[in-house]
Design a protein around this motif. Structure first.
Motif, PDB file in Angstrom:
ATOM      1  N   ARG A  98       0.317  -5.934  -2.132  1.00  0.00           N
ATOM      2  CA  ARG A  98       0.769  -7.285  -1.762  1.00  0.00           C
ATOM      3  C   ARG A  98       1.953  -7.692  -2.621  1.00  0.00           C
ATOM      4  N   ARG A  99       2.968  -8.219  -1.958  1.00  0.00           N
ATOM      5  CA  ARG A  99       4.062  -8.852  -2.702  1.00  0.00           C
ATOM      6  C   ARG A  99       3.593 -10.225  -3.101  1.00  0.00           C
ATOM      7  N   ALA A 155      -0.833  -1.920   4.168  1.00  0.00           N
ATOM      8  CA  ALA A 155      -2.014  -1.056   4.027  1.00  0.00           C
ATOM      9  C   ALA A 155      -1.662   0.348   4.505  1.00  0.00           C
ATOM     10  N   PHE A 156      -1.688   1.305   3.570  1.00  0.00           N
ATOM     11  CA  PHE A 156      -1.498   2.724   3.886  1.00  0.00           C
ATOM     12  C   PHE A 156      -2.877   3.378   3.948  1.00  0.00           C
ATOM     13  N   TYR A 157      -3.025   4.414   4.796  1.00  0.00           N
ATOM     14  CA  TYR A 157      -4.352   5.015   4.988  1.00  0.00           C
ATOM     15  C   TYR A 157      -4.197   6.425   5.549  1.00  0.00           C
ATOM     16  N   THR A 158      -5.274   7.203   5.471  1.00  0.00           N
ATOM     17  CA  THR A 158      -5.311   8.512   6.126  1.00  0.00           C
ATOM     18  C   THR A 158      -6.154   8.407   7.393  1.00  0.00           C
ATOM     19  N   ASP A 159      -6.041   9.428   8.243  1.00  0.00           N
ATOM     20  CA  ASP A 159      -6.671   9.329   9.567  1.00  0.00           C
ATOM     21  C   ASP A 159      -8.194   9.281   9.509  1.00  0.00           C
ATOM     22  N   GLY A 160      -8.793   9.697   8.389  1.00  0.00           N
ATOM     23  CA  GLY A 160     -10.247   9.620   8.283  1.00  0.00           C
ATOM     24  C   GLY A 160     -10.774   8.209   8.382  1.00  0.00           C
ATOM     25  N   GLU A 165      -4.101 -11.015   2.076  1.00  0.00           N
ATOM     26  CA  GLU A 165      -4.991 -11.537   1.041  1.00  0.00           C
ATOM     27  C   GLU A 165      -4.945 -10.633  -0.188  1.00  0.00           C
ATOM     28  N   ASP A 166      -5.753 -10.940  -1.174  1.00  0.00           N
ATOM     29  CA  ASP A 166      -5.827 -10.133  -2.384  1.00  0.00           C
ATOM     30  C   ASP A 166      -6.119  -8.675  -2.027  1.00  0.00           C
ATOM     31  N   PRO A 167      -5.350  -7.706  -2.550  1.00  0.00           N
ATOM     32  CA  PRO A 167      -5.520  -6.300  -2.163  1.00  0.00           C
ATOM     33  C   PRO A 167      -6.922  -5.745  -2.420  1.00  0.00           C
ATOM     34  N   GLU A 168      -7.531  -6.121  -3.532  1.00  0.00           N
ATOM     35  CA  GLU A 168      -8.876  -5.619  -3.817  1.00  0.00           C
ATOM     36  C   GLU A 168      -9.872  -6.151  -2.793  1.00  0.00           C
ATOM     37  N   ARG A 169      -9.749  -7.425  -2.472  1.00  0.00           N
ATOM     38  CA  ARG A 169     -10.631  -8.015  -1.453  1.00  0.00           C
ATOM     39  C   ARG A 169     -10.358  -7.383  -0.091  1.00  0.00           C
TER      40      ARG A 169
END
Length: 407
Positions: free
Chosen positions: A399-400, A342-347, A370-374
């Motif tokens: 997800r791989r 999971a990549f994200y920005t500081d917001g 788990e499933d990325p969309e979920r």
């Protein structure tokens, strides 16, 4: 306008100049119509609005009456130069009884035959918006009432311009950002992907972005970035960095080398800009990701049957912050079957009422293999919930697949 005008007279005069609002007209048309009325009421021959461009420290003709060539020819006046530039620099009214190359830098004004001019600053709050000036082809001494009336009009127009500019800025920022974020995520064998982007409710749109793109050799590039600042300027810088990073990614296999080139580009062409960037490349086997961080927060990795944790990658300095830093580093991370990044920005993790470490710990607990969309839905519900995001939020989950395609 030779008689002395009291405050009520000036307000009535101002309403006459401004006239009834015309909802179907754009700002430029409204300014032009107003300037035509101003010429009639003040018995002057020319009237011009020059808008201030902070980036270039100059005034640009935006609307005119009686000397339309100023707009048609794109007249520009540096702040501090000549008549209008002096008004902008001093933010005080200036009157001229001699109009020639010694007092005015714009040749159109003395070629028009003007003998007297009056200019006032257009200011909204603490911000310089532009300069409003009028001119007369006959000798004339402008009165205090003239100055007061013109300044009242300039103040009113400055507010209208600033409101319009803010709306234009937001609309342009939204259009630019939407055009730069992926319309759809790539279809990549052996991987499943999901993403979210939410603009900040308080700070407005800014320079957060994510990018996923296929590279030669069946590799996947993953980018998460955050340009400092907000508004159109941050979005424009974001767009330039995004395009440059994509170009470097085609020439360099190492994410560290790509970020090094991006840093060099930013320091040379984007003076004063700063951005944090995470860039990783997932190889054709999907067994690992090579990751480099330029001041960005580390992604979260969750393995099947295990708790999630922040990846152990040492960040290098942000993009555009330093010159001549040591060679940037890249780390290879294993991606077991079923693992999720999971990549994200500081917001996503920062709030005024809590330290960022608390938010990152909360995010780590929310991430599961788990499933990325979920997972995106779970993370947004946990971290944002029913509260508007204070700052821009970007999130990408990868997800791989447990069973590789064709396996």
């Amino acid at each position: 306008m030779s008689r002395s005008l009291d405050a009520q007279d000036r307000l009535q005069l101002l309403e006459t100049i401004i006239g009834a609002p015309a909802g179907h007209l754009g700002l430029t048309e409204v300014l032009t119509e107003t300037l035509h009325r101003l010429r009639e009421v003040m018995a002057v021959d020319t009237a011009t609005v020059l808008r201030y461009q902070a980036g270039g420290q100059q005034l640009v003709a935006a609307a005119a009456a009686g000397i339309e060539e100023e707009v048609h020819q794109g007249v520009r006046v540096p702040v501090g130069s000549g008549f209008a530039g002096r008004v902008a620099l001093e933010r005080q009214p200036v009157a001229l009884d001699q109009v020639d190359e010694t007092t005015v830098v714009n040749a159109l004004l003395w070629e028009r035959g003007l003998h007297a001019m009056l200019g006032v600053p257009m200011v909204a709050g603490d911000d310089l918006v532009g300069v409003l000036h009028v001119g007369s082809v006959t000798p004339r001494r402008f009165s205090e009432a003239d100055v007061s009336t013109l300044q009242l009009l300039a103040d009113r127009l400055a507010m209208a311009i600033q409101v319009e500019a803010l709306e234009e800025n937001r609309s342009a920022t939204m259009a630019l950002q939407r055009s730069l974020l992926p319309n759809r995520l790539p279809d990549v064998s052996g991987l499943s992907l999901a993403a979210r982007y939410v603009p900040g409710a308080e700070s407005g749109l800014g320079g957060d972005w994510y990018d996923l793109f296929l590279l030669p050799g069946d590799r996947l590039g993953v980018v998460m970035g955050d340009v400092s600042g907000h508004g159109l300027e941050a979005a424009v810088i974001m767009g330039r960095l995004r395009s440059a990073l994509r170009a470097y990614a085609l020439d360099c296999e190492s994410p560290a080398e790509v970020l090094g080139k991006l840093d060099r580009k930013a320091n040379h062409f984007e003076h004063g800009a700063m951005a944090t960037v995470a860039y990783g490349v997932i190889g054709p086997s999907r067994e690992s990701i090579t990751l480099s961080l330029a001041g960005h927060l580390p992604p979260v990795l969750a393995r099947p049957g295990q708790g999630a944790g922040l990846v152990d990658v040492q960040p290098d300095p942000p993009i555009g912050l330093t010159i001549g830093i040591p060679e940037r580093r890249a780390t290879v991370l294993e991606l077991p079957p079923g693992a999720v990044l999971a990549f994200y920005t500081d917001g996503l993790v920062e709030r005024r009422d809590r330290p960022v470490d608390t938010g990152m710990a909360e995010l780590t607990k929310a991430v599961h293999a788990e499933d990325p969309e979920r997972l995106c839905a779970r993370v947004m519900a946990t971290m944002i919930g029913n509260r508007p995001a204070q700052d821009d939020v970007a999130l990408v989950t990868i997800r791989r697949e447990a069973v590789p395609a064709g396996g």
